[in-house]
Scaffold this active site. Structure first.
Site, PDB file in Angstrom:
ATOM      1  N   LYS A 116       0.719  -8.131  13.120  1.00 43.30           N
ATOM      2  CA  LYS A 116      -0.320  -7.254  12.618  1.00 43.30           C
ATOM      3  C   LYS A 116      -1.292  -7.713  13.546  1.00 43.30           C
ATOM      4  CE  LYS A 116      -2.352  -5.309   8.648  1.00 43.30           C
ATOM      5  NZ  LYS A 116      -2.666  -5.324   6.934  1.00 43.30           N
ATOM      6  N   THR A 154       0.656  -1.321  -0.008  1.00 47.04           N
ATOM      7  CA  THR A 154       0.151  -0.047   0.025  1.00 47.04           C
ATOM      8  C   THR A 154       0.869   1.339   0.095  1.00 47.04           C
ATOM      9  OG1 THR A 154      -1.587  -1.227   1.285  1.00 47.04           O
ATOM     10  CG2 THR A 154      -1.872   1.174   1.126  1.00 47.04           C
ATOM     11  N   THR A 181       1.746  -4.616   4.328  1.00 48.76           N
ATOM     12  CA  THR A 181       1.813  -4.750   5.625  1.00 48.76           C
ATOM     13  C   THR A 181       1.098  -6.200   6.073  1.00 48.76           C
ATOM     14  OG1 THR A 181      -0.425  -3.880   5.764  1.00 48.76           O
ATOM     15  CG2 THR A 181       1.348  -2.331   6.491  1.00 48.76           C
ATOM     16  N   ASP A 182       0.552  -6.987   5.300  1.00 50.58           N
ATOM     17  CA  ASP A 182      -0.128  -8.083   5.505  1.00 50.58           C
ATOM     18  C   ASP A 182       0.908  -9.249   6.082  1.00 50.58           C
ATOM     19  OD1 ASP A 182      -2.471  -7.220   4.769  1.00 50.58           O
ATOM     20  OD2 ASP A 182      -2.817  -8.780   3.588  1.00 50.58           O
TER      21      ASP A 182
END
Lengths: 639, 450
Positions: free
Chosen positions: B258, B103, B179-180
């Site tokens: 996360k 992202t 980020t995943d």
């Protein structure tokens, strides 16, 4: 203020009405569309950065806002706002109930509903949306037949959009602003007319009519701020102004009147500049002079205080502009005020001083002459003085210089803010169309099924039909019916009238309108009273557990504390029969001689005495019945 | 230009010779629409044509109602102002940004309507000019992948690039990453890179940079600051520390997880305090137990051998005999169990695990609780698991144990060597003591709900 000839001026006005909807949920999440009055449970600090818009060019309105590195604070409620308002989770699908109301309104106005509704992001970086954009969708377009009639001709509708309401601004600070998130995401219809309106009064009339049509759906919110009008105003040779946030209907014509006047006066200033041989290029390289030293010994407290805090005094030379800055453009607003707006917005300064208002603010004639001389100017010239830190002062004066350049061309296109007296002040340049790009987190919605559902059910009645029905069916006066419509209480009225027997429709209607309006006029926060509490109060009256006279007091208490139960209030506000009997006995005893003398002719006098004690706690008819009986008994026993 | 439409809408548009972004006039019933033809995401139907009108709004027009389509003008390629070139400044540390995608380097893609990686990360410096004040920043485009698509084999490419940058004088390296799976990559880099000379900072964003509210501004500024000035020579994740744009955490890569699908502050440090917090002005150390930058220049070595065929398997009430066998028979060479509670699996599959271990496939046990350590001595089930030969990984996070087992197997470890490797801390992924403060309370402020 004498009216101008608006036809001759080529006045063109369009209205945008923003109406909040009374749906069960917000537009993009399941939170209730509930305005809060208590302190938020948590505060979050955020900044916004400008982004590339869809076609890659940066929107000027967005850019300038972010140039001022502002910090925004958002107040959230743990029980009525969620991650969506906080921009911590993607939006949920578009609220179909809100879309249905929008389509209903569009069909009532004969507008063409678009086949597939697409949600867009409109860049708004004043902090009023946590995302930095407002989600908005075009639902319907005006056609040949979509117009409302006014006494001065038809006004066509151009677009109907469904949007999310912005956050509620609590406070603005030089560094940013504080907002509450309860309002963010409430569904809002934006209904825009074409620029068909030709006079200030027609603008008001059109707004009133459109507002009534929206309320006739029975599915809109009411109360302060639930409906707002933006106005697009221009005169021939002037420029389109988007004037934001006219909350009161009665201010509309005044805002239009004063905006037309402003544009006329700005055009006169342009003509005067031209006749003086001035053009934009005359100010292209207008000089700025640091006069901090020159003013260090100023007699002006304002100047001395500012300089002692480390401000600089910068002076912008405006050759040939003498006398023009002092020209009035609106009642009590001068061209200098317009320049000051730009300095405030772009430079973040407190204001400016200009040569046409000097001597003044403690600056003496002697100092003024000295400044003219040092700047190499004479009295046919003008200058603008700013007291601020060097960087701010430069930004401010550059904005002033650009505004003067525009003045030589005419009226710049702007977004302006309505002031309480009907004047307008500069907010930001009119945004370009680049500020819109698709909201990819929300899928488009095909409208066909909703349109068919609404048509099958039938459209809500138009306002005139509603009024005549209320008059014939309930025996209301036309005024009372209109008040119900204007206050958005028709559905509530009809519900109460059918559910509660024993109260006349007129009484119900006037309680829901006149009584509440009267209290609001006294400053009572009647908008805080829940509908359910209003209805319970009426039910208590119907059941004889509350005196009609006690209603205003019940409403006062409910406005202070909306969580109270009217039934509990009724007990404390209603006098028991024993108490009333006791008071009647006492009054009869004190007035026994009069009663003996004149008999029942003393009734009025005694009634007055009893009522002075029990007013608002017992129904007058009960007092009258009991008093009469007691008097008759007394006279009978004396016989 | 393409035409992204399919089916009925495509036929109609093709017959008019229209392409995406052309200016069209479409007649539908009594209305005439003029606007730019917008691409249509594949997941939507083929029954509508989408125009962006001059007022900026998109509307979808039902193809059934369309009687004519006329091309008024051809698409102009979107104008993108070229980002400013920043020339290096003397005295500033050098910080390369290795771009892998995600992202943080994303834009809206109009062919799918979704956020997709971009190949032009220069837009970042245009958006966040602050970073040019902190370091001489350079871009090293390596790949443009959403993090869910990054495979274990690609960690080595990233590690090699980071080593190369550090060995050529970078003060620290920023890795822009989706980020995943950022915590997997951070763990891999931690285990693969030996002799680190500065911070390896993974950074991402939860709000894409085309949004004014993007969290990338704070995250990237903080990441560059840590890479430039941070004292730690470790693989770390630098992301928002709260929902406000106030500060970012520096979390040890092997301790990061996360914990939220979408919040800015999704990353938490599990079982230990974050190493530091980074504000607009400074880096404040919170947990000094980290590897410092070496005083003497050393060579950074990337040991990138990896065995990607390691499965991470949750224990759940419906797991039956045969499931793990199926995993093994599909080619996996090691299994990490995220057990329940203290690390348990149902008794009925313990025998099966024993057979798998006996066949030479290591089974490592972690807990799906994430917080706290596994302990297989407390209950009988655990003791049976130990007898079956599982390797308990203490408080190592399941994802980290997975990466660690891939590294161990990649390096050819087996038997006792492997057991020792998995049960001792290599880079801080397993701790002796867990502070009582290392646990997140929600609603601790007494916030009222419902």
């Amino acid at each position: 203020m004498a009216d101008l000839d608006y036809r001759e001026l080529g006045l063109r006005v369009g209205i945008e009405i923003h109406q909040r909807l009374a749906t069960r949920e917000k537009l993009f999440c399941h939170c209730p569309p509930l305005m809060r009055h208590d302190e938020p449970h948590l505060w979050v600090r955020r900044r916004l950065r400008v982004s590339y818009s869809e076609l890659g060019s940066i929107d000027p309105a967005a850019r300038f806002e972010t140039l001022r590195a502002r910090v925004f604070e958002y107040g959230a409620y743990s029980d009525s706002t969620c991650e969506v308002e906080l921009d911590e989770a993607p939006p949920l699908p578009l609220n179909l109930e809100a879309l249905e109301v929008s389509i209903e309104v569009a069909l009532m106005l004969n507008m063409d509903v678009v086949d597939e509704v697409h949600v867009m992001r409109k860049i708004v970086v004043d902090g009023s949306n946590t995302t930095g954009f407002q989600r908005t969708a075009l639902v319907a377009l005006g056609g040949e037949k979509s117009a409302i009639e006014t006494s001065e001709g038809d006004v066509r509708l151009s677009t109907l959009c469904l949007e999310e309401e912005s956050a509620y601004i609590v406070e603005t600070t030089p560094q940013g602003a504080r907002y509450r998130l309860d309002r963010l995401g409430i569904p809002l219809i934006e209904l825009a007319t074409g620029a068909d309106i030709r006079s200030p009064d027609q603008a008001r009339e059109a707004a009133l009519k459109l507002g009534r049509i929206l309320r006739a759906t029975g599915r809109v919110q009411r109360g302060i701020g639930s409906i707002r009008q933006d106005l697009n105003v221009s005169v021939e040779g002037g420029a389109r102004q988007e004037i934001k946030g006219v909350q009161e209907l009665d201010l509309i014509s005044e805002v239009v009147r004063r905006e037309a006047l402003r544009q006329v006066n700005l055009l006169r200033i342009r003509d005067e500049m031209r006749s003086r041989g001035l053009s934009p290029s005359s100010f292209e390289s207008a000089e700025t002079l640091d006069v901090t030293e020159h003013l260090s010994g100023s007699k002006s407290k304002l100047v001395r205080r500012s300089l002692s805090r480390g401000s600089k005094a910068l002076l912008l030379k405006l050759p040939g502009m003498g006398g023009l800055l002092g020209r009035e453009v609106q009642p009590n607003r001068r061209f200098g005020t317009e320049l000051s707006d730009y300095a405030k917005v772009f430079g973040g300064v407190a204001g400016i001083l200009h040569s046409d208002e000097l001597p003044g603010y403690g600056i003496t004639e002697q100092e003024l002459s000295y400044l003219y001389r040092e700047a190499g100017l004479d009295r046919s010239d003008a200058f603008v003085l700013v007291l601020a830190s060097g960087e701010k002062a430069k930004l401010a004066l550059d904005a002033v210089r650009r505004r003067v350049m525009q003045a030589a061309l005419g009226v710049p296109e702007e977004t302006r803010r309505a002031l309480p007296d009907g004047n307008t002040a500069f907010m930001r340049p009119l945004p370009g169309s680049a500020r819109m790009y698709p909201e990819t987190d929300v899928l488009p919605v095909v409208t066909g099924p909703l349109v068919r559902k609404i048509l099958a059910r039938g459209l809500p009645e138009m306002p005139d039909r509603v009024i005549s029905r209320l008059v014939t069916h309930y025996g209301l006066t036309e005024d009372l019916a209109n008040m119900l419509l204007d206050d958005g209480r028709i559905a509530q009225f009809e519900r109460v009238a059918s559910e509660i027997s024993g109260l006349s429709p007129r009484f119900i209607a006037s309680t829901l309108t006149s009584t509440l309006r009267g209290l609001a006029g006294e400053g009572v926060a009647v908008h805080r009273i829940p509908d359910s509490a209003l209805e319970t109060t009426l039910r208590l009256v119907a059941e004889g557990r509350l005196a009609k006279e006690a209603i205003p007091n019940v409403f006062r208490k409910l406005a202070e504390n909306p969580e109270l139960d009217p039934s509990d209030l009724a007990a404390s506000l209603t006098m028991s029969e024993e108490e009333l009997d006791e008071i009647i006995r006492r009054v009869l005893y004190e007035e026994r001689e009069v009663v003996q003398r004149v008999g029942m002719r003393a009734f009025g006098r005694l009634m007055g005495r009893v009522m002075s004690v029990v007013r608002g706690r017992v129904d007058g008819s009960v007092v009258s019945r009991k008093l009469r009986a007691a008097m008759e008994e007394m006279m009978g026993s004396q016989k | 230009m393409n035409l992204s439409y399919s089916g009925r809408a495509r036929e109609l548009l093709e017959s008019a010779g229209a392409k995406d972004y052309d200016l069209l006039r479409v007649t539908a019933g009594r209305r005439i629409y003029e606007g730019i033809l917008m691409p249509r995401p594949e997941i939507l139907d083929d029954l509508h044509v989408v125009l962006k009108m001059s007022n900026g709004y998109n509307v979808g027009i039902d193809v059934e109602k369309i009687s004519s389509v006329e091309v008024l003008g051809r698409a102009r390629p979107p104008e993108r102002p070229s980002p400013p070139r920043v020339s290096p400044r003397e005295g500033l540390p050098s910080v390369p940004i290795v771009v892998t995608g995600g992202t943080i380097a994303s834009r809206v893609d109009y062919s799918t309507g979704a956020v997709k990686p971009t190949e032009t990360p220069e837009e970042l410096i245009d958006l966040v000019p602050e970073i040019a004040e902190l370091a001489n920043v350079s871009y090293v485009p390596l790949m443009a992948k959403l993090s869910e698509d990054i495979r274990p084999e690609e960690w080595g490419r990233i590690a090699n690039k980071v080593a190369e940058e550090l060995n050529s004088g970078a003060s620290g390296v920023v890795v822009a990453h989706g980020t995943d799976t950022m915590h997997y990559t951070a763990s891999a880099l931690a285990l693969m890179l030996e002799g680190l000379t500065g911070p390896v900072v993974l950074v991402g964003s939860q709000r894409s940079i085309d949004r004014p509210s993007t969290d990338a501004v704070l995250n990237v500024t903080a990441a560059v600051r840590v890479a430039a000035e941070g004292p730690m020579a470790e693989s770390v994740i630098v992301m928002h520390g709260s929902t406000s744009d106030d500060f970012a955490w520096v979390i040890r890569g092997v301790r990061a997880r996360k914990m939220h699908t979408s919040r800015r502050d999704a990353f938490m440090s599990v079982n230990e305090a974050p190493l530091a917090r980074v504000t607009e002005k400074s880096i404040e150390i919170l947990n000094p137990r980290f590897r410092r930058r070496p005083s003497e220049p050393t060579e950074v070595v990337a040991r990138v051998e990896i065995e990607p065929r390691v499965a991470l398997v949750h224990a759940w009430p419906g797991i039956e005999r045969g499931f793990l066998e199926a995993v093994v028979s599909s080619g996996y060479r090691g299994i990490v169990m995220a057990g329940t509670g203290l690390g348990h699996v149902p008794n009925r599959i313990v025998d099966e695990i024993g057979a798998i271990v006996d066949s030479g496939i290591p089974v490592v046990v972690t807990s799906q609780c994430l917080f706290g350590r596994v302990d297989l001595k407390v209950y009988a089930t655990g003791r049976r698991m130990l007898q079956a030969g599982v390797i308990p990984a203490a408080d190592t996070l399941p994802e980290v144990a997975t990466v660690k087992l891939m590294v161990a197997l990649g390096r050819g470890m087996e038997g006792e060597d492997l057991r020792r490797f998995m049960t001792t801390s290599q880079v801080g992924e397993l701790t002796e003591t867990i502070s009582p403060s290392a646990y997140p309370p929600c609603f601790s402020g007494g916030a009222r709900v419902g």
